[in-house]
Design a protein around this motif. Structure first.
Motif, short mmCIF file in Angstrom:
data_model
loop_
_atom_site.label_atom_id
_atom_site.label_comp_id
_atom_site.label_asym_id
_atom_site.label_seq_id
_atom_site.Cartn_x
_atom_site.Cartn_y
_atom_site.Cartn_z
N PRO B 149 1.08 -0.92 -0.30
CA PRO B 149 0.18 0.31 -0.04
C PRO B 149 0.70 1.32 0.06
O PRO B 149 2.23 1.10 0.63
CB PRO B 149 -0.77 -0.51 1.71
CG PRO B 149 -0.33 -1.10 1.85
CD PRO B 149 0.60 -1.99 1.17
N SER B 150 0.04 2.31 -0.26
CA SER B 150 1.00 3.11 -0.56
C SER B 150 0.05 4.44 0.50
O SER B 150 0.86 5.66 0.41
CB SER B 150 1.54 4.56 -2.06
OG SER B 150 0.13 4.68 -2.02
N HIS B 151 -0.45 4.28 0.98
CA HIS B 151 -1.11 5.36 1.49
C HIS B 151 -1.68 4.10 2.68
O HIS B 151 -2.63 3.50 1.97
CB HIS B 151 -2.11 6.00 0.70
CG HIS B 151 -2.71 7.04 1.56
ND1 HIS B 151 -4.15 6.54 2.85
CD2 HIS B 151 -2.90 8.25 1.35
CE1 HIS B 151 -4.00 8.28 2.81
NE2 HIS B 151 -3.69 8.71 2.23
N ILE B 152 -2.15 4.64 3.80
CA ILE B 152 -2.87 3.71 5.03
C ILE B 152 -4.49 3.44 5.37
O ILE B 152 -4.98 2.49 5.76
CB ILE B 152 -2.58 4.12 6.78
CG1 ILE B 152 -2.87 5.66 6.84
CG2 ILE B 152 -0.93 3.84 6.71
CD1 ILE B 152 -3.04 5.90 8.18
N ALA B 335 7.71 5.60 -1.46
CA ALA B 335 9.13 5.66 -1.42
C ALA B 335 9.42 5.63 0.06
O ALA B 335 10.76 5.95 0.45
CB ALA B 335 9.53 7.79 -1.90
N TYR B 336 9.00 6.12 0.81
CA TYR B 336 8.81 5.49 2.18
C TYR B 336 9.77 3.97 2.26
O TYR B 336 10.13 4.16 3.58
CB TYR B 336 7.87 5.76 3.48
CG TYR B 336 7.62 7.27 3.51
CD1 TYR B 336 8.21 8.06 4.30
CD2 TYR B 336 6.78 7.82 1.96
CE1 TYR B 336 7.88 9.68 3.94
CE2 TYR B 336 6.83 9.43 1.96
CZ TYR B 336 7.07 10.17 3.38
OH TYR B 336 7.43 11.76 3.36
N GLY B 337 9.30 3.48 1.54
CA GLY B 337 10.10 2.09 1.74
C GLY B 337 8.89 0.82 2.59
O GLY B 337 9.71 -0.44 2.91
N TRP B 338 8.48 1.26 3.37
CA TRP B 338 7.77 0.54 4.81
C TRP B 338 6.31 0.38 4.04
O TRP B 338 5.18 1.11 3.74
CB TRP B 338 8.43 0.73 5.93
CG TRP B 338 8.35 -1.19 6.26
CD1 TRP B 338 8.30 -2.09 6.36
CD2 TRP B 338 7.50 -1.40 7.72
NE1 TRP B 338 8.03 -3.01 7.59
CE2 TRP B 338 7.81 -2.31 7.84
CE3 TRP B 338 6.95 0.17 8.88
CZ2 TRP B 338 7.66 -2.95 9.28
CZ3 TRP B 338 6.68 -0.72 10.05
CH2 TRP B 338 6.78 -1.91 10.23
N VAL B 339 5.46 -0.16 5.88
CA VAL B 339 4.02 0.10 5.60
C VAL B 339 3.80 1.67 5.50
O VAL B 339 2.61 1.50 5.69
CB VAL B 339 3.56 -0.94 6.87
CG1 VAL B 339 2.09 -1.07 7.15
CG2 VAL B 339 3.84 -2.90 6.95
N TYR B 340 3.69 1.81 6.25
CA TYR B 340 3.63 3.23 7.23
C TYR B 340 4.54 4.25 6.06
O TYR B 340 5.30 4.20 7.03
CB TYR B 340 3.60 3.33 8.85
CG TYR B 340 2.82 2.58 9.07
CD1 TYR B 340 1.75 2.05 9.31
CD2 TYR B 340 3.66 1.56 10.37
CE1 TYR B 340 1.05 1.49 10.15
CE2 TYR B 340 2.91 0.26 10.74
CZ TYR B 340 1.55 0.22 11.23
OH TYR B 340 1.03 -0.94 11.65
N PRO B 341 3.74 5.20 5.27
CA PRO B 341 4.13 5.78 4.92
C PRO B 341 4.02 7.75 5.51
O PRO B 341 3.08 7.68 6.35
CB PRO B 341 3.49 6.37 3.69
CG PRO B 341 1.85 5.75 3.55
CD PRO B 341 2.66 4.71 5.04
N GLY B 342 4.63 8.41 4.93
CA GLY B 342 4.36 10.37 4.88
C GLY B 342 4.36 10.61 7.02
O GLY B 342 5.20 10.00 7.48
#
Lengths: 173, 471
Positions: B149-152, B335-342
């Motif tokens: 996912p790219s967003h939670i 870009a954040y490379g894991w489950v939780y971005p931003g």
């Protein structure tokens, strides 16, 4: 598994700087919070006379694309339902919750309407249930699962028709 | 899976910035989220007060987390459910597999769950020969594309509808290749048809939980598609995957949190479905799961308790911080490379994965402060990113040139007279050299800036000088 449980609970206590469980005085307060909840802050938009509360419920529900049809009494429900099914080009075939309120509705007024009581299957396109309550604040219906209201009726058929006696509309959730 | 990892944030970001599809997708979604949130808040005069209450509820629960978890566990057991405790993601995987194997499951339905992502549950199930089917539309799309996912809350927000169409055509090969599939409703209809069949095949349904309620031993999920709700209703076994900080004391507290959650997330007054599950089906029930299991995951959270990162455990996963973050909106979630971005990921990921692995993420912030401004539980995200930067610096994980630069700067900044003299000297020199063009297109030691834009030549006096002349 008990080990894992104790590890996690002990880690929490250690991180929070406590050697053991919460002292009994404090635990009493926390227990009260768990078992006797008090109302938190509620939105004041529902401070309305009864009739306007019904309007607010309808507006909030329609804002999120529900359709609402008001009828005067239970006698008008069967016609209202079949009109809706016709308008939406849906078959006159519904699966219905075995619910006392719906049982007292004169469905025989629409002899062509096919009614099956119980849980829905994959082919059912329309379900009919009542609702235990409704929230004017958000236009939300509240349903309780139980033998008279299987929850799959709320989710499985693509069209869900809810019969809501207006006295079940409350202000807030 | 197209792997990018947090330690390669810089490389990931450069790649993502050049992605035209991503730019198009993010531009489209941003206004929808931020505008929707603002509108729903304008409609609720009590919102600010509710935010304060929401923060207080979470703080109170976290301060007494052991008590509330034990109270919650007791209620789950008394309603006929099972509670499992997992210290690590691996432990959670094993518990899930164990339950699935005990009931002989070959197919598992999944409602959207970030804890499921954190534990790589799908990979674990597939490795054990169990088919995992994501039932949330966004999660389904990224599952067939083999992505994270790219967003939670909007897992496929990075994709354009043309990309989704392409993936559907590649995957749903049993359907007519000539079919029209270029509008969101046709895509939705197709996904619904494909997924509907699978609901009835699964023996186990796995969902997350937005809240766990100590008062009643219930798990609460909020969905807009009703998919998670069907995933937990139809199969014989329901597994709830939740992290320990999801517990709240009572249903009133959950209600307050729900009042800020949907508004902050999607700008809705209330999510379409809010479903409260308590235990397995009772003898008299006609439907519902026969077994109800809850897995409580720690995975590094207890070690954030009692530290400067404790406030992060208030997070209710609404995604408002990323919807308002200029960095996230430029580089996207992958870009954040894991489950939780931003911003929330930039604080949480180093806490769960370690600063060695995810230490780059807190650097990806301009400290504009929008994330903290919109957070429904007032998490001081910029402050915590600063704490992580300090830890990264203390552990000598920052590049040498950066360290030397910071040390030089702090040497000068700590000596006001030297600072004053050096800055006024520099400003005069730079102003004189750049007096004709008014800007520099290249400067020694400032390539990082001048490669992409000009540096304006200083005019007049330093700020300090102007300030002292005024007072």
């Amino acid at each position: 598994m008990n080990n894992e449980r104790n590890n996690i609970i002990n880690n929490i206590r250690k991180s929070l700087g406590r050697a053991g469980p919460i002292c009994s005085e404090e635990a009493k307060e926390l227990n009260a919070r768990v078992n006797k909840p008090v109302r938190n802050l509620l939105p004041s938009r529902t401070e309305l006379p009864k009739n306007e509360l019904i309007n607010l419920f309808q507006k909030m529900a329609e804002d999120v694309f529900a359709t609402v049809e008001r009828v005067k009494n239970t006698d008008e429900i069967p016609d209202s339902l079949t009109d809706y099914l016709k308008k939406e080009n849906l078959p006159a075939q519904v699966v219905m919750s075995p619910d006392p309120y719906l049982d007292n509705t004169p469905w025989e007024k629409q002899p062509l309407l096919e009614i099956r009581k119980g849980i829905p299957n994959e082919q059912d396109m329309v379900s009919v249930t009542s609702a235990a309550g409704a929230v004017a604040e958000t236009g939300t219906l509240a349903m309780f699962s139980g033998p008279s209201h299987p929850s799959t009726l709320n989710f499985l058929p693509e069209t869900h028709v809810v019969v809501l006696p207006v006295d079940r509309i409350t202000k807030n959730y | 899976m197209t792997e990018s990892i947090p330690s390669q944030f810089k490389e990931n970001a450069v790649r993502q910035l050049a992605d035209e599809d991503l730019r198009q997708a993010l531009t489209k979604s941003k206004g929808h989220f931020t505008g929707g949130r603002q509108k729903s808040i304008d409609n609720l005069p009590e919102f600010e007060e509710l935010r304060d209450k929401a923060r207080d509820i979470k703080n109170h629960t976290i301060e007494n987390l052991d008590f509330y978890l034990e109270a919650y566990e007791k209620k789950v057991l008394s309603s006929g459910g099972h509670v499992h405790w997992a210290s690590t993601a691996k432990d959670a995987q094993e518990i899930v597999l164990n339950i699935c194997q005990t009931v002989g499951a070959t197919s598992v339905n999944k409602g959207k769950s970030m804890i499921g992502e954190e534990c790589d549950i799908n990979e674990a199930l597939e490795a054990a020969g169990i088919n995992a089917v994501e039932t949330d539309l966004g999660e389904y799309i990224i599952q067939i594309r083999n992505e994270r996912p790219s967003h939670i809350i909007a897992p496929a927000v990075h994709l354009t509808k043309a990309q989704v169409e392409e993936s559907f055509r590649e995957t749903h090969t049993h359907l007519d290749p000539e079919r029209v599939l270029d509008e969101p409703p046709t895509l939705l209809e197709e996904a619904r048809k494909v997924l509907r069949k699978k609901y009835f095949e699964a023996e186990v349904g796995i969902t997350g939980a937005n809240f766990l309620v100590a008062e009643t031993g219930s798990s609460i999920i909020v969905t807009n598609e009703g998919n998670g709700d069907l995933s937990q209703l139809l199969p014989r076994v329901h597994i709830v995957l939740a992290s320990i900080e999801k517990v709240v004391p009572n249903l009133e507290d959950a209600s307050t949190l729900l009042r800020v959650l949907a508004r902050s997330a999607t700008g809705q007054e209330f999510s379409v479905y809010t479903t409260i599950s308590t235990g397995p089906r009772r003898d008299e029930d006609l439907d519902g799961p026969e077994e109800y299991h809850v897995i409580l995951l720690d995975n590094g959270r207890t070690s954030m308790l009692g530290t400067e990162f404790q406030d992060m455990l208030r997070c209710i996963r609404c995604g408002a911080c990323m919807n308002h973050c200029p960095v996230y909106q430029s580089v996207g979630g992958h870009a954040y490379g894991w489950v939780y971005p931003g911003p929330m990921g930039a604080v949480l990921s180093p806490g769960l994965l370690g600063v060695d692995e995810a230490g780059h993420l807190p650097n990806a912030s301009t400290f504009c402060g929008r994330c903290e401004e919109v957070c429904p539980v007032h998490i001081p995200l910029p402050k915590m990113m600063r704490h992580w930067r300090e830890r990264e610096f203390e552990r000598h994980l920052t590049p040498n040139a950066y360290r030397k630069g910071i040390q030089l700067w702090s040497f000068i900044a700590l000596r006001p007279n030297l600072y004053k003299r050096l800055t006024s000297f520099h400003i005069r020199i730079l102003g004189w050299i750049g007096r004709r063009r008014g800007r520099f297109s290249s400067l020694p030691m400032a390539k990082g800036w001048t490669k992409y834009r000009d540096l304006p030549a200083p005019e007049g006096k330093t700020f300090q000088k102007q300030w002292s002349e005024r007072s």
